[in-house]
Design a protein around this motif. Structure first.
Motif, PDB file in Angstrom:
ATOM      1  N   ASP A 176      -1.946  -2.610   1.995  1.00  0.00           N
ATOM      2  CA  ASP A 176      -2.273  -2.668   3.416  1.00  0.00           C
ATOM      3  C   ASP A 176      -1.436  -1.664   4.207  1.00  0.00           C
ATOM      4  OD1 ASP A 176      -3.647  -4.127   5.676  1.00  0.00           O
ATOM      5  OD2 ASP A 176      -1.557  -4.507   6.226  1.00  0.00           O
ATOM      6  N   ARG A 177      -0.174  -1.541   3.823  1.00  0.00           N
ATOM      7  CA  ARG A 177       0.707  -0.585   4.498  1.00  0.00           C
ATOM      8  C   ARG A 177       0.242   0.850   4.273  1.00  0.00           C
ATOM      9  NH1 ARG A 177       3.903   0.035   8.819  1.00  0.00           N
ATOM     10  NH2 ARG A 177       5.650   1.443   8.432  1.00  0.00           N
ATOM     11  N   LEU A 178      -0.155   1.165   3.044  1.00  0.00           N
ATOM     12  CA  LEU A 178      -0.649   2.504   2.743  1.00  0.00           C
ATOM     13  C   LEU A 178      -1.918   2.815   3.529  1.00  0.00           C
ATOM     14  CD1 LEU A 178      -0.123   2.681  -1.137  1.00  0.00           C
ATOM     15  CD2 LEU A 178       1.084   4.011   0.612  1.00  0.00           C
ATOM     16  N   ALA A 179      -2.811   1.825   3.636  1.00  0.00           N
ATOM     17  CA  ALA A 179      -4.047   2.030   4.394  1.00  0.00           C
ATOM     18  C   ALA A 179      -3.749   2.302   5.869  1.00  0.00           C
ATOM     19  CB  ALA A 179      -4.951   0.810   4.246  1.00  0.00           C
ATOM     20  N   ARG A 180      -2.792   1.586   6.427  1.00  0.00           N
ATOM     21  CA  ARG A 180      -2.444   1.798   7.836  1.00  0.00           C
ATOM     22  C   ARG A 180      -1.798   3.161   8.045  1.00  0.00           C
ATOM     23  NH1 ARG A 180      -0.095  -3.962  10.192  1.00  0.00           N
ATOM     24  NH2 ARG A 180      -1.928  -5.229   9.658  1.00  0.00           N
ATOM     25  N   LEU A 181      -0.955   3.564   7.114  1.00  0.00           N
ATOM     26  CA  LEU A 181      -0.318   4.880   7.236  1.00  0.00           C
ATOM     27  C   LEU A 181      -1.356   5.988   7.186  1.00  0.00           C
ATOM     28  CD1 LEU A 181       2.874   4.435   5.007  1.00  0.00           C
ATOM     29  CD2 LEU A 181       2.781   4.711   7.503  1.00  0.00           C
ATOM     30  N   PHE A 184      -3.106   6.028  10.495  1.00  0.00           N
ATOM     31  CA  PHE A 184      -2.207   6.514  11.544  1.00  0.00           C
ATOM     32  C   PHE A 184      -2.052   8.029  11.468  1.00  0.00           C
ATOM     33  CE2 PHE A 184       2.071   7.572  13.094  1.00  0.00           C
ATOM     34  CZ  PHE A 184       1.985   7.063  14.386  1.00  0.00           C
ATOM     35  N   GLY A 185      -2.105   8.557  10.257  1.00  0.00           N
ATOM     36  CA  GLY A 185      -1.950  10.000  10.086  1.00  0.00           C
ATOM     37  C   GLY A 185      -3.214  10.784  10.356  1.00  0.00           C
ATOM     38  N   GLY A 186      -4.266  10.120  10.792  1.00  0.00           N
ATOM     39  CA  GLY A 186      -5.496  10.810  11.109  1.00  0.00           C
ATOM     40  C   GLY A 186      -6.430  10.965   9.940  1.00  0.00           C
ATOM     41  N   GLY A 187      -6.071  10.393   8.789  1.00  0.00           N
ATOM     42  CA  GLY A 187      -6.925  10.480   7.620  1.00  0.00           C
ATOM     43  C   GLY A 187      -8.057   9.468   7.706  1.00  0.00           C
ATOM     44  N   PRO A 188      -8.908   9.428   6.668  1.00  0.00           N
ATOM     45  CA  PRO A 188     -10.019   8.457   6.645  1.00  0.00           C
ATOM     46  C   PRO A 188      -9.486   7.039   6.525  1.00  0.00           C
ATOM     47  CG  PRO A 188      -9.835   9.583   4.539  1.00  0.00           C
ATOM     48  CD  PRO A 188      -8.896  10.276   5.476  1.00  0.00           C
ATOM     49  N   ALA A 189     -10.206   6.093   7.097  1.00  0.00           N
ATOM     50  CA  ALA A 189      -9.802   4.686   7.041  1.00  0.00           C
ATOM     51  C   ALA A 189      -9.986   4.162   5.619  1.00  0.00           C
ATOM     52  CB  ALA A 189     -10.628   3.863   8.028  1.00  0.00           C
ATOM     53  N   TRP A 190      -8.949   3.600   5.063  1.00  0.00           N
ATOM     54  CA  TRP A 190      -8.992   3.049   3.716  1.00  0.00           C
ATOM     55  C   TRP A 190      -9.023   1.533   3.786  1.00  0.00           C
ATOM     56  CZ3 TRP A 190      -4.570   6.140   0.860  1.00  0.00           C
ATOM     57  CH2 TRP A 190      -4.963   7.484   0.739  1.00  0.00           C
ATOM     58  N   SER A 191      -9.720   0.958   2.870  1.00  0.00           N
ATOM     59  CA  SER A 191      -9.683  -0.491   2.734  1.00  0.00           C
ATOM     60  C   SER A 191      -8.587  -0.847   1.740  1.00  0.00           C
ATOM     61  CB  SER A 191     -11.035  -1.018   2.227  1.00  0.00           C
ATOM     62  OG  SER A 191     -10.923  -2.377   1.878  1.00  0.00           O
ATOM     63  N   PRO A 192      -7.751  -1.838   2.033  1.00  0.00           N
ATOM     64  CA  PRO A 192      -6.679  -2.199   1.102  1.00  0.00           C
ATOM     65  C   PRO A 192      -7.210  -2.700  -0.246  1.00  0.00           C
ATOM     66  CG  PRO A 192      -6.282  -3.153   3.276  1.00  0.00           C
ATOM     67  CD  PRO A 192      -7.676  -2.608   3.289  1.00  0.00           C
ATOM     68  N   ALA A 193      -8.399  -3.305  -0.259  1.00  0.00           N
ATOM     69  CA  ALA A 193      -8.908  -3.912  -1.493  1.00  0.00           C
ATOM     70  C   ALA A 193      -9.037  -2.916  -2.642  1.00  0.00           C
ATOM     71  CB  ALA A 193     -10.235  -4.625  -1.231  1.00  0.00           C
TER      72      ALA A 193
END
Length: 434
Positions: A176-181, A184-193
């Motif tokens: 979840d932390r990696l997805a938020r980072l 936040f960095g302007g990259g594509p939205a990742w799902s934590p799953a």
């Protein structure tokens, strides 16, 4: 709730495990335990988009069913893998189990493609292949470990399994932390799953690679020439399966009861429930450390050790039923966790006395009994808790007390360390001595 390799440590026999080999085996147990804990919270998120009625009750019911299908996979797989390992070798079965585990995880990267039925099939397959890992690691450790080190190594395996369960939810938090980072960095939205699944599968693949490079060659296997002793060990295995299943029944009911008690007593916050679960895991880890550092199982009579564990667990369940205040709850959790944490590693330790050509069946039976106990314990607690509320903890002590009573009446039923079979002076014993 716990076998391979040979490369000697200092002052060990030629068939003993090297430190690196033991580390890879323990890591395999850690990874599959972490995978279970990491994937369980993801199930509701997979199911909601696939269901026409987004009813929370329906989703919760399916989550429970998916947990049951995973256990069913373990129940079916553990005895089968045990039989195959006795015939074709434990290293092959272990590697095949890890391969199937990774494949079943990768297939979950697209749950919408699998559908609800596909998710059920994949969770059942994961349990089926995990059943080739969990029993095979202790079987391999027992097969390649001298008696003087076996108890400490089994305690170590138990500790790694517990650490894996603790690490699993942390894997979710990291994803979840990696997805938020990334967002936040302007990259594509990742799902934590997908991150959790990918990390779990990658760890499983890493275990395969490490074990392929480090697994020892199988020791020579000879058909037993002592049928009487084989019958004695077989009877011991059946008793150990019964004890393991009964204790896992109690442990599963106890853990679910803590959650359900939080639903019935508003004064117990979600933080309190989480602390109790953490307390349970930490106490069991401390017990494993005690067994690991002191070598208690090598010096004490295992029957007395298990008896003391059952008394402790029964006392803890009595305190939980009393529930006079939070202090009693925490004390009851500690006693119950300590008692079950004593019994389970001791059962695995005693199962390691099985003859080499029966070791896979013995360990597979333990895993199957544990899965059955977990399933029945959770179902019984969920059904009865509403009827007898907080006193439901007290009835969980009944299986433990029945086993203790049976032992007092028929001491011959109680499993104990067996004397090693007669050997020629040139051979090296790998069995326990009295």
């Amino acid at each position: 709730m716990a076998t391979l390799t040979s490369i000697p440590l200092a002052n060990t026999s030629p068939g003993d495990l090297r430190r690196m080999q033991l580390a890879w085996l323990a890591a395999a147990v850690f990874v599959v335990s972490a995978g279970y804990g990491a994937l369980m919270p993801l199930l509701p998120g997979w199911l909601r988009p696939l269901m026409t009625d987004n009813d929370p009750t329906s989703v919760s019911r399916h989550v429970g069913y998916l947990s049951g299908i995973y256990t069913a996979g373990v129940l079916v797989g553990a005895p089968l893998w045990g039989l195959l390992s006795d015939r074709f070798g434990r290293a092959r079965v272990l590697l095949l189990g890890l391969l199937g585990y990774v494949a079943s995880l990768v297939s979950l990267l697209q749950p919408t493609w699998a559908g609800v039925i596909g998710i059920y099939a994949l969770r059942g397959a994961t349990g089926f292949f995990v059943a080739a890992v969990v029993p095979m690691v202790p079987a391999l450790v027992a097969e390649h470990t001298p008696p003087s080190a076996r108890a400490r190594r089994f305690a170590w395996l138990g500790a790694m399994s517990l650490l894996g369960f603790l690490f699993g939810p942390g894997l979710n938090a990291a994803a979840d932390r990696l997805a938020r980072l990334a967002a936040f960095g302007g990259g594509p939205a990742w799902s934590p799953a997908p991150l959790v699944i990918g990390l779990s599968a990658a760890l499983g693949a890493l275990m395969m690679l490490g074990l392929v490079l480090t697994l020892p060659s199988a020791p020579s296997s000879k058909v037993s020439e002592q049928p009487e002793r084989d019958r004695e060990v077989g009877g011991q295995s059946a008793t150990l399966w019964l004890i393991n299943g009964a204790v896992m029944f109690v442990l599963a009911g106890f853990e679910l009861g803590i959650v359900l008690q939080g639903e019935q007593h508003p004064e117990l916050s979600s933080r309190d429930i989480s602390l109790m679960f953490a307390e349970c895991s930490l106490v069991m880890l401390a017990i494993n450390a005690l067994l690991f550092f002191t070598g208690l199982l090598e010096r004490a009579d295992p029957r007395r050790v298990m008896g003391a564990g059952m008394v402790l667990a029964a006392a803890g369940l009595g305190m939980l039923a009393r529930h006079a205040n939070e202090a009693w709850m925490y004390l009851g959790v500690s006693f119950t966790a300590a008692g079950t944490g004593i019994v389970l590693p001791t059962v695995s330790y005693l199962a390691a006395t099985s003859a080499r050509h029966r070791l896979g069946v013995a360990m597979g039976g333990l895993a199957a009994a544990a899965g059955l106990g977990q399933t029945l314990g959770s179902a019984a607690m969920g059904w009865l808790f509403g009827a007898i509320a907080q006193d439901s903890f007290a009835w969980l002590a009944l299986p433990l007390l029945v086993i203790l009573a049976a032992v007092l009446i028929r001491s011959g039923w109680w499993p104990a360390r067996l004397a090693p079979p007669p050997q020629s002076p040139s051979s090296t014993s790998t069995e326990f001595t009295p």
